[in-house]
Design a protein around this motif. Structure first.
Motif, PDB file in Angstrom:
ATOM      1  N   ASP A   1       0.851  -1.183   0.000  1.00  0.00           N
ATOM      2  CA  ASP A   1       0.000   0.000   0.000  1.00  0.00           C
ATOM      3  C   ASP A   1       0.892   1.240   0.000  1.00  0.00           C
ATOM      4  O   ASP A   1       1.389   1.655   1.052  1.00  0.00           O
ATOM      5  CB  ASP A   1      -0.902  -0.006   1.240  1.00  0.00           C
ATOM      6  CG  ASP A   1      -1.834   1.189   1.298  1.00  0.00           C
ATOM      7  OD1 ASP A   1      -1.833   1.984   0.339  1.00  0.00           O
ATOM      8  OD2 ASP A   1      -2.558   1.331   2.297  1.00  0.00           O
ATOM      9  N   PRO A   2       1.129   1.845  -1.182  1.00  0.00           N
ATOM     10  CA  PRO A   2       2.015   3.025  -1.257  1.00  0.00           C
ATOM     11  C   PRO A   2       1.561   4.178  -0.379  1.00  0.00           C
ATOM     12  O   PRO A   2       2.365   5.050  -0.031  1.00  0.00           O
ATOM     13  CB  PRO A   2       1.968   3.407  -2.747  1.00  0.00           C
ATOM     14  CG  PRO A   2       1.520   2.166  -3.453  1.00  0.00           C
ATOM     15  CD  PRO A   2       0.593   1.484  -2.499  1.00  0.00           C
ATOM     16  N   ASN A   3       0.274   4.190  -0.015  1.00  0.00           N
ATOM     17  CA  ASN A   3      -0.238   5.281   0.825  1.00  0.00           C
ATOM     18  C   ASN A   3       0.343   5.246   2.235  1.00  0.00           C
ATOM     19  O   ASN A   3       0.201   6.212   2.988  1.00  0.00           O
ATOM     20  CB  ASN A   3      -1.762   5.216   0.889  1.00  0.00           C
ATOM     21  CG  ASN A   3      -2.409   5.519  -0.437  1.00  0.00           C
ATOM     22  OD1 ASN A   3      -1.918   6.346  -1.213  1.00  0.00           O
ATOM     23  ND2 ASN A   3      -3.514   4.842  -0.735  1.00  0.00           N
ATOM     24  N   GLN A   4       0.968   4.113   2.601  1.00  0.00           N
ATOM     25  CA  GLN A   4       1.578   4.007   3.924  1.00  0.00           C
ATOM     26  C   GLN A   4       2.985   4.599   3.956  1.00  0.00           C
ATOM     27  O   GLN A   4       3.657   4.552   4.979  1.00  0.00           O
ATOM     28  CB  GLN A   4       1.615   2.541   4.369  1.00  0.00           C
ATOM     29  CG  GLN A   4       0.258   1.904   4.545  1.00  0.00           C
ATOM     30  CD  GLN A   4      -0.604   2.640   5.555  1.00  0.00           C
ATOM     31  OE1 GLN A   4      -0.155   2.973   6.655  1.00  0.00           O
ATOM     32  NE2 GLN A   4      -1.845   2.907   5.193  1.00  0.00           N
ATOM     33  N   ILE A   5       3.434   5.116   2.804  1.00  0.00           N
ATOM     34  CA  ILE A   5       4.766   5.720   2.726  1.00  0.00           C
ATOM     35  C   ILE A   5       4.612   7.226   2.506  1.00  0.00           C
ATOM     36  O   ILE A   5       4.035   7.660   1.514  1.00  0.00           O
ATOM     37  CB  ILE A   5       5.587   5.121   1.564  1.00  0.00           C
ATOM     38  CG1 ILE A   5       5.642   3.590   1.679  1.00  0.00           C
ATOM     39  CG2 ILE A   5       6.989   5.705   1.546  1.00  0.00           C
ATOM     40  CD1 ILE A   5       6.259   2.922   0.475  1.00  0.00           C
TER      41      ILE A   5
END
Length: 539
Positions: free
Chosen positions: A77-81
């Motif tokens: 989940d790129p949104n966690q970066i």
């Protein structure tokens, strides 16, 4: 542009990810436990991540050592970066090169059409994973069971474990992309990033110390303060360069271990040096007998600072008598003498001698945590959590502790944050939900006027003391808070503005003492029942 990106591996490697609490690259595996997957041909310190069109050859690679291995996909989940520089590229099937290589923001790499693989700097926390995908239920179930033994989170969705057989079936339509992926897996020499040599043992030690210290926060506010201090270390921009304050009780106790983890050099004390050499050796040894022999050797070595040489020689002789079973005192008496009589002029060495002696007397983390001694204070339990957490690492945290709500997921995040900050990489992961603390979250530090908190306090009183008639000192202190403006006539309060409020306070000293008395119970204490009740009463 792809909306789905996958780490491709086999279930054997995934089991190690779960046990370590981190998604690691190949150099993080113990001895020969790593089994070939897509990481095999990529630079050290990176984890390859693929678009959906490129996973077929990576799945084949994950089974190359044994056709009976089962492949699996970890969708990230790129949104966690929040911030990460990563390498990306597009493999050219015609000339076996990797085109469009770039080291830019992860957000940029994952939203362009000309990139089919991204190399993510290792390690990665588990809260970065959106789903774990398997080909069939038979493969999924044992991994799912193992995961929930290690990760117990309020936020884990039922869809976290998913079965999508279609992703594991080769498609003729993907022949060209398979060629891209296959070339990529065999073209290590074409990747531009230099290898990143990582010391995973420090991260695992940090996770172990944080995990055991969390368990001991039930014992009081000083341990809770130490836990918060140690947890903040991972995100400290001055890690590796500064020093640690030793002014308060908990700061003084935690200082040598903070020094070890942060790699402080300029402010290192003699006791810091003593701990460093021992911990560096102990984290590499699994056998307790071998570890004891190693300690005896280190206590007589040139690494011992001059100021401690004589004390360490005497301590080693005492430890040898424990091994030889020639000690003339029982374990409880030996520890009591160290705590109450020896090294009164040097509290730092007193703590050191206490921990090393306890190491010889207890050979397992769980039995150690259940050990109760009449002379132990909150500080002693804090010390053993720090030292044995560091030397045993995350992997040896008892499952009952890992199952505390949100703890393992948060520890995974902190270990990853620590590793990247320690290696000077500006990477920011979004923090998962932090596990609740008994002192500070469940039990408020100030008197509470909230009726929901009152209800929880009353439940807690009954939960901890079901035989209330036997308890002399009450756990809850109730007070009436009068408005700022009121008058008194004939011994009666006449309220002129506002209403009186009922305030409730928990006796933290009584609670802390009670928690320490419960240490010798057959089972490790779990905060989950209290946490669940707190959420129920305060929602």
């Amino acid at each position: 542009m792809s909306n789905h990106w996958y780490i491709v591996t086999n279930t054997e490697n995934l089991i190690h990810f779960i046990n370590y609490g981190l998604i690691i690259d190949k150099q993080g595996f113990a001895s020969s436990s790593y089994l070939t997957d897509a990481m095999k041909e990529t630079p050290l310190g990176y984890i390859p991540c693929f678009t959906a069109e490129c996973i077929s050859s990576a799945l084949t690679k994950a089974k190359i050592e044994d056709p009976n291995l089962r492949g699996c996909l970890l969708e990230i989940d790129p949104n966690q970066i929040n911030n990460m520089q990563a390498w990306g590229g597009l493999v050219n099937a015609e000339n076996s090169t990797i085109d469009n290589q770039a080291s830019v923001s992860i957000d940029t790499l994952m939203h362009v059409n000309y990139i089919n693989c991204v190399l993510l700097p290792a390690p990665l926390p588990f809260n970065l994973i959106k789903n774990i995908i398997f080909q069939d239920k038979e493969t999924c179930e044992p991994i799912k069971e193992l995961f929930y033994q290690n990760f117990h989170s309020w936020s884990t969705k039922k869809s976290f474990f998913t079965i999508k057989s279609s992703l594991f079936n080769k498609s003729k339509k993907n022949t060209a992309q398979d060629s891209y992926s296959n070339d990529l897996l065999e073209s290590n020499h074409n990747w531009q990033p230099s290898p990143r040599h990582l010391n995973y043992q420090r991260a695992f030690s940090y996770g172990g110390a944080l995990g055991l210290l969390y368990y001991q926060t039930k014992n009081g506010q000083e341990t809770t303060k130490a836990f918060e201090t140690l947890g903040a270390l991972a995100g400290d921009d001055n890690i590796n360069t500064g020093s640690h304050d030793r002014s308060s009780s908990s700061d003084s106790i935690i200082a040598p271990f903070m020094s070890y983890l942060a790699g402080f050099q300029s402010s290192k004390t003699g006791i810091d040096t003593l701990y460093q050499h021992l911990i560096d050796e102990l984290i590499l040894v699994d056998d307790h007998g071998v570890a004891c022999e190693l300690i005896l050797s280190e206590l007589k070595s040139e690494h011992v600072p001059e100021q401690y040489k004589e004390k360490c020689v005497k301590l080693s002789k005492s430890l040898e008598r424990i091994i030889d079973r020639t000690a003339d005192k029982d374990p409880e008496t030996i520890l009591q003498i160290i705590i109450n009589e020896l090294y009164t002029e040097d509290i730092d060495f007193k703590h050191f001698a206490f921990l090393i002696t306890l190491f010889f007397l207890r050979d397992h983390v769980e039995t150690l945590l259940k050990y109760h001694h009449s002379s132990f204070t909150e500080n002693h339990y804090m010390l053993l959590a720090l030292f044995f957490g560091l030397t045993s690492g995350y992997v040896n945290i008892p499952d009952d502790i890992k199952r505390n709500y949100n703890l393992s997921l948060w520890l995974s995040f902190k270990m990853a944050e620590y590793m990247h900050n320690f290696n000077d990489r500006a990477i920011i992961f979004k923090a998962p939900v932090k596990p609740l603390l008994l002192h500070g979250d469940l039990i408020k530090q100030k008197p509470s006027k909230n009726p929901k908190i009152h209800n929880f306090y009353e439940w807690l009183d009954k939960y901890l003391y079901p035989n209330r008639e036997e308890i002399i000192q009450p756990l809850i202190e109730w007070k009436i808070s009068l408005p700022k403006r009121y008058t008194v006539e004939n011994h009666k309060y006449l309220i002129s503005k506002g209403k009186p409020e009922v305030l409730a306070t928990i006796d933290n000293v009584l609670l802390a003492n009670d928690m320490q008395k419960r240490i010798q119970a057959d089972e490790l204490f779990s905060l989950n029942v209290m946490t669940a009740a707190y959420k129920k009463f305060t929602k």
